[in-house]
Design a protein around this motif. Sequence first.
Motif, PDB file in Angstrom:
ATOM      1  N   PRO A  74      39.844  38.716  24.970  1.00 47.87           N
ATOM      2  CA  PRO A  74      41.308  38.495  25.354  1.00 47.87           C
ATOM      3  C   PRO A  74      41.545  37.334  26.172  1.00 47.87           C
ATOM      4  O   PRO A  74      42.805  36.608  25.578  1.00 47.87           O
ATOM      5  CB  PRO A  74      41.620  39.863  26.088  1.00 47.87           C
ATOM      6  CG  PRO A  74      40.634  40.727  25.903  1.00 47.87           C
ATOM      7  CD  PRO A  74      39.214  39.978  25.484  1.00 47.87           C
ATOM      8  N   GLU A  75      40.901  37.005  27.282  1.00 51.37           N
ATOM      9  CA  GLU A  75      41.281  35.893  28.091  1.00 51.37           C
ATOM     10  C   GLU A  75      41.172  34.689  27.405  1.00 51.37           C
ATOM     11  O   GLU A  75      42.043  33.709  27.566  1.00 51.37           O
ATOM     12  CB  GLU A  75      40.492  35.889  29.373  1.00 51.37           C
ATOM     13  CG  GLU A  75      39.108  35.839  29.291  1.00 51.37           C
ATOM     14  CD  GLU A  75      38.566  37.248  29.371  1.00 51.37           C
ATOM     15  OE1 GLU A  75      39.278  38.075  28.934  1.00 51.37           O
ATOM     16  OE2 GLU A  75      37.439  37.644  29.873  1.00 51.37           O
ATOM     17  N   VAL A  95      49.103  44.342  43.548  1.00 54.59           N
ATOM     18  CA  VAL A  95      49.011  42.847  42.963  1.00 54.59           C
ATOM     19  C   VAL A  95      50.443  42.331  42.771  1.00 54.59           C
ATOM     20  O   VAL A  95      51.351  42.709  42.012  1.00 54.59           O
ATOM     21  CB  VAL A  95      48.330  42.716  41.524  1.00 54.59           C
ATOM     22  CG1 VAL A  95      48.301  41.177  41.321  1.00 54.59           C
ATOM     23  CG2 VAL A  95      46.865  43.113  41.538  1.00 54.59           C
ATOM     24  N   ALA A 107      44.095  30.529  35.719  1.00 54.36           N
ATOM     25  CA  ALA A 107      42.947  30.841  34.866  1.00 54.36           C
ATOM     26  C   ALA A 107      42.920  30.462  33.397  1.00 54.36           C
ATOM     27  O   ALA A 107      42.019  29.929  32.823  1.00 54.36           O
ATOM     28  CB  ALA A 107      42.913  32.587  34.680  1.00 54.36           C
TER      29      ALA A 107
ATOM     30  N   ARG B 381      43.837  40.320  31.345  1.00 54.13           N
ATOM     31  CA  ARG B 381      43.024  39.502  30.491  1.00 54.13           C
ATOM     32  C   ARG B 381      43.829  39.111  29.479  1.00 54.13           C
ATOM     33  O   ARG B 381      43.735  37.850  29.042  1.00 54.13           O
ATOM     34  CB  ARG B 381      41.830  40.342  30.019  1.00 54.13           C
ATOM     35  CG  ARG B 381      40.829  40.935  31.008  1.00 54.13           C
ATOM     36  CD  ARG B 381      39.847  41.732  30.347  1.00 54.13           C
ATOM     37  NE  ARG B 381      38.845  40.865  29.538  1.00 54.13           N
ATOM     38  CZ  ARG B 381      37.870  41.359  28.949  1.00 54.13           C
ATOM     39  NH1 ARG B 381      37.749  42.499  28.599  1.00 54.13           N
ATOM     40  NH2 ARG B 381      36.846  40.601  28.321  1.00 54.13           N
ATOM     41  N   VAL B 385      43.365  36.022  32.479  1.00 57.05           N
ATOM     42  CA  VAL B 385      42.495  36.163  33.482  1.00 57.05           C
ATOM     43  C   VAL B 385      41.162  36.649  33.222  1.00 57.05           C
ATOM     44  O   VAL B 385      41.090  37.725  32.655  1.00 57.05           O
ATOM     45  CB  VAL B 385      43.262  37.060  34.604  1.00 57.05           C
ATOM     46  CG1 VAL B 385      42.194  37.456  35.748  1.00 57.05           C
ATOM     47  CG2 VAL B 385      44.417  36.686  34.968  1.00 57.05           C
ATOM     48  N   PRO B 386      39.853  35.904  33.394  1.00 59.74           N
ATOM     49  CA  PRO B 386      38.793  36.464  33.019  1.00 59.74           C
ATOM     50  C   PRO B 386      38.290  37.866  33.504  1.00 59.74           C
ATOM     51  O   PRO B 386      39.013  38.286  34.561  1.00 59.74           O
ATOM     52  CB  PRO B 386      37.515  35.481  33.537  1.00 59.74           C
ATOM     53  CG  PRO B 386      38.533  34.408  33.552  1.00 59.74           C
ATOM     54  CD  PRO B 386      39.948  34.756  33.976  1.00 59.74           C
ATOM     55  N   LEU B 387      37.426  38.589  32.690  1.00 54.79           N
ATOM     56  CA  LEU B 387      37.056  39.980  33.009  1.00 54.79           C
ATOM     57  C   LEU B 387      36.702  40.122  34.675  1.00 54.79           C
ATOM     58  O   LEU B 387      37.295  40.965  35.339  1.00 54.79           O
ATOM     59  CB  LEU B 387      35.989  40.392  32.208  1.00 54.79           C
ATOM     60  CG  LEU B 387      35.568  41.691  32.500  1.00 54.79           C
ATOM     61  CD1 LEU B 387      36.404  42.724  32.448  1.00 54.79           C
ATOM     62  CD2 LEU B 387      34.233  42.074  31.703  1.00 54.79           C
ATOM     63  N   GLU B 389      37.297  38.211  37.047  1.00 54.64           N
ATOM     64  CA  GLU B 389      38.146  37.888  38.033  1.00 54.64           C
ATOM     65  C   GLU B 389      39.221  39.045  37.988  1.00 54.64           C
ATOM     66  O   GLU B 389      39.993  39.448  39.073  1.00 54.64           O
ATOM     67  CB  GLU B 389      38.541  36.780  37.661  1.00 54.64           C
ATOM     68  CG  GLU B 389      39.599  35.935  38.906  1.00 54.64           C
ATOM     69  CD  GLU B 389      40.115  34.538  38.192  1.00 54.64           C
ATOM     70  OE1 GLU B 389      39.437  33.849  37.415  1.00 54.64           O
ATOM     71  OE2 GLU B 389      41.260  33.942  38.900  1.00 54.64           O
ATOM     72  N   LEU B 393      40.540  41.367  41.138  1.00 56.18           N
ATOM     73  CA  LEU B 393      41.999  41.310  41.549  1.00 56.18           C
ATOM     74  C   LEU B 393      42.433  42.788  41.843  1.00 56.18           C
ATOM     75  O   LEU B 393      43.358  43.121  42.470  1.00 56.18           O
ATOM     76  CB  LEU B 393      42.868  40.690  40.442  1.00 56.18           C
ATOM     77  CG  LEU B 393      44.247  39.915  40.822  1.00 56.18           C
ATOM     78  CD1 LEU B 393      44.391  39.228  41.935  1.00 56.18           C
ATOM     79  CD2 LEU B 393      45.021  39.581  39.518  1.00 56.18           C
ATOM     80  N   LEU B 394      42.040  43.497  40.658  1.00 57.82           N
ATOM     81  CA  LEU B 394      42.315  45.224  40.575  1.00 57.82           C
ATOM     82  C   LEU B 394      41.665  45.778  41.812  1.00 57.82           C
ATOM     83  O   LEU B 394      42.186  46.617  42.567  1.00 57.82           O
ATOM     84  CB  LEU B 394      41.941  45.943  39.535  1.00 57.82           C
ATOM     85  CG  LEU B 394      42.901  45.227  38.309  1.00 57.82           C
ATOM     86  CD1 LEU B 394      42.492  45.808  36.960  1.00 57.82           C
ATOM     87  CD2 LEU B 394      44.264  45.680  38.600  1.00 57.82           C
TER      88      LEU B 394
END
Lengths: 251, 428
Positions: A74-75, A95, A107, B381, B385-387, B389, B393-394
């Motif tokens: 997905p990213e 967050v 990112a 994602r 935002v890559p997995l 990361e 973050l979470l």
Amino acid sequence: MLEIKGLEVKLEEEDKQILKGVDLSVEAGSVHAIMGPNGSGKSTLSYVLSGRDGYEVTGGSATLNGEDLLDIEPEERAAKGLFLAFQYPVEIPGVGNMTFLRTALNAQRKLRGEEEISSADFLKLVRAKAKDLKIDAEMLKRPVNVGFSGGEKKRNEILQMAMLEPKMCILDETDSGLDVDAMKLVSDGVNALRDEGRAFLVITHYQRLLDHIKPDVVHIMANGRIIKTGGPELALEVEKNGYADILSEVA
Amino acid sequence: MAAQLKPKLDALEARLASLSLPEGGWSAPARQDALARLGATGLPNARDEYWKYTRPDTLVAREAPAAAVFEASETPIFSGRDRLKITFVDGVFDPEQSDALELEGIAIERLAEAGTKDIHWAKDLYGVLEARGQSPVERPLAALNTAFATDGILIHVTGTPSKPVSLVYIHKDEGSDAILHHAVKVETGAEITLLENGPAAARFNKVLEVDVADGGKFHHVRAQGRDHERRAATHIFARLGEESLFKSFTMTANGVLTRNECVIEFTGDDAVAHVAGASMGDGDFHHDDTVFITHDAVNCESRQVFKKVLRNGATGVFQGKILVKKDAQKTDGYQISQSLLLDDDSQFLAKPELEIYADDVACSHGSTSGAIDDTALYYLRSRGVPLREAQDLLTLAFLAEALDEIEDDSLADEIRERLDGWLARRRG
């Protein structure tokens, strides 16, 4: 821009086919709308394109500017320019909205091999974009979507879109839960992003959003397929007569 | 009863063989009393209800199990701030790495000088709160500490010092076995911030007694880790006077065995106590927060917020009790303990307890274990935002509620940055 050919998708957990061969081609600079009754597969299409878990592609393909979308994370899809404005934007307690925006922006830049944005430039950018969408400093400071009203959540989606500057924007029922004023604000935000190099796929139940975001092409989706494609007048026909006529005409 | 006590007394006898009672001076009576308490209980073992989830074996063993010295590549936390720094190396005070023990608004003494110097105010404090905290639950490791502590800092707070007192621990010897006992007396209207950080020893037994008089304020921020092989048993005993404030936050990263006990007693009305912890660890990480809060005054507020991030088979323990005595009306007690389990092998064991004898109180508690929210992960994602990361973050977001308990924003930010840095380092 976006090429979907014979896309077939089933739910991973159960033996239920949702998309049964979707063909769709969205050119750069254009706005396409998809309308259709509940359960026709519209939202599934947006989820599959953005890479949500839980779906299995059983046939067909989807490419963005000639590159395969379905085999990458997905990213990576996001970094290549795909953006989905969620029907139900997700609340992320803990967050901060600013942290979220900066993390996402950097990112994507990193994945594309670009430099990260400086804090000063980021602040300047986010303030300018937020102002257009009437998003105040307080909303930027709060945790992502937590305690936001329906309208605020949708404005926040458009803010993300404006910040990330994607090439292919999919809007999944962005009009749901919006009052007239909020709809105008959101539509203005989207229209401001219309550009030769950018395309939109607007998923909606109602014609009213399309009064604000004027589509070039309108598709009708039913039972996992695009069953009819036409100009803006097709949306007006649906608004007037419902889907019954079209469905029976195709059947 | 006798049959159950026998092995505990045998364990005590074995342990005492490797200890010698320091020259006591003014602390001698308190040490003798503690030794007597210890003689009645012995040392805990796996059959103790209070040690059901955490094995005390290595904490009570005659010798400290060896622990490799951890070399951190980052600058130690708190080192960038204006503070009064006091350093202990393997539990021994190091004047070379410490500031002069002088600061306006407080008097600082060392426990090691008890034999030669009379410190009258410390006499009424040393071992007193620890002794009060032995009932209704025995805490033999704390009694052992009072009896045998070789050093520690005694702080008499009469004003509001301009900077925090910062205790820095350094671990150098792979077999070090440190016993430190600190005591803080906060006088009426006075206020202090105490910081603690660093790996202390291979095995560390620490007691901190905090007596806060009416209107006094005590802030405590502690960072444990990232040394992994250490074994630590720490106790905080606090007594809170009228309209006083007590806030303690602990961040823990790594550690094969950490048991942090916090025992708080409200004796004056309208006081507030918040105790919070954020911990994370992998594999054979074992972290235990054991809290006991006694409300014995009217209209006091207590909050317990504990968050643990566990992965690769790590274990988290929470035992938290709120005891509201008969006349402690208008008590507001809140307790939450949560774990974020990053895989199926990790476990979180929680025992929340409420015991209430007053009829006009509001007490609530909750405990949850969960995985990372898939929907939030997908949302992040989908924004690029890559997995890994996004997971981090979470993870930080999960810990945020505990960090919110730190009153000073700059300290909270420093803790957050440190956690963020640790997560990023692991991500590579």
